[in-house]
Design a protein around this motif. Sequence first.
Motif, short mmCIF file in Angstrom:
data_model
loop_
_atom_site.label_atom_id
_atom_site.label_comp_id
_atom_site.label_asym_id
_atom_site.label_seq_id
_atom_site.Cartn_x
_atom_site.Cartn_y
_atom_site.Cartn_z
N SER A 222 0.81 -1.21 0.00
CA SER A 222 0.00 0.00 0.00
C SER A 222 0.85 1.27 0.00
O SER A 222 0.47 2.27 -0.60
N ASP A 223 2.02 1.24 0.66
CA ASP A 223 2.88 2.43 0.68
C ASP A 223 3.46 2.70 -0.71
O ASP A 223 3.54 3.85 -1.15
N PHE A 224 3.86 1.64 -1.41
CA PHE A 224 4.39 1.83 -2.77
C PHE A 224 3.27 2.29 -3.70
O PHE A 224 3.49 3.13 -4.58
N ALA A 225 2.07 1.78 -3.50
CA ALA A 225 0.93 2.22 -4.30
C ALA A 225 0.67 3.71 -4.09
O ALA A 225 0.34 4.44 -5.03
N THR A 226 0.83 4.18 -2.86
CA THR A 226 0.67 5.61 -2.57
C THR A 226 1.72 6.42 -3.32
O THR A 226 1.42 7.50 -3.84
N PHE A 227 2.93 5.91 -3.41
CA PHE A 227 3.99 6.59 -4.17
C PHE A 227 3.60 6.71 -5.65
O PHE A 227 3.72 7.78 -6.24
N ILE A 228 3.12 5.62 -6.23
CA ILE A 228 2.70 5.65 -7.64
C ILE A 228 1.57 6.66 -7.82
O ILE A 228 1.58 7.47 -8.76
N ARG A 229 0.60 6.62 -6.93
CA ARG A 229 -0.51 7.57 -6.99
C ARG A 229 0.00 9.01 -6.93
O ARG A 229 -0.48 9.88 -7.66
N THR A 230 0.98 9.27 -6.08
CA THR A 230 1.53 10.62 -5.94
C THR A 230 2.22 11.07 -7.22
O THR A 230 2.08 12.23 -7.63
N LEU A 231 2.95 10.16 -7.87
CA LEU A 231 3.58 10.50 -9.14
C LEU A 231 2.54 10.87 -10.20
O LEU A 231 2.72 11.82 -10.97
N VAL A 232 1.46 10.11 -10.23
CA VAL A 232 0.38 10.40 -11.18
C VAL A 232 -0.22 11.77 -10.89
O VAL A 232 -0.47 12.56 -11.81
N ILE A 233 -0.44 12.06 -9.62
CA ILE A 233 -1.01 13.36 -9.24
C ILE A 233 -0.07 14.50 -9.64
O ILE A 233 -0.51 15.52 -10.19
N LEU B 1 -1.18 17.32 -12.26
CA LEU B 1 -1.21 18.73 -11.85
C LEU B 1 -0.28 19.59 -12.71
O LEU B 1 -0.64 20.72 -13.06
N ALA B 2 0.89 19.07 -13.03
CA ALA B 2 1.81 19.83 -13.89
C ALA B 2 1.18 20.09 -15.25
O ALA B 2 1.25 21.21 -15.79
#
Length: 143
Positions: free
Chosen positions: A33-44, A48-49
């Motif tokens: 789940s922590d790595f999934a959060t990292f992937i989600r953050t990269l997508v965000i 946003l950019a």
Amino acid sequence: MNGHTWFFWALTSAFFAALTAIFAKAGLQGIDSDFATFIRTLVILAALALFLTWAGKWQGVAAFTACNWLFLVLSGLATGASWLAYFKALQLGDASRVAPVDKFSLVLVALLAVVFLGERPRPHEWGGLGLVAAGVLVLAIKR
């Protein structure tokens, strides 16, 4: 609609938050789940950019005050901690139970807004928050 623009955006946020829970629960199968959060953050970050570029909303940060920086950094850290906890909860529990409990943040926001921002909810708003808190307890109790 100008007077209620905030409400439109709040409902839009709720809709996408609901999709977040469903998509995250489906995407967490068999991964940390922590790595999934990292992937989600990269997508965000990428989304946003792209949005900021498309909308022409990039701005310089030189005018930011120390207070701006402090609270934006604290908000970012709180968001990260929230996401890590939320994804772990989704991995371990049912989305239909995790998401409503996560919304206990509504009650906590109201309490913290009173203490730190000087906001004063009306009695009927406190009643609604009480109903949210009661609903969270009902949903959190084992079936």
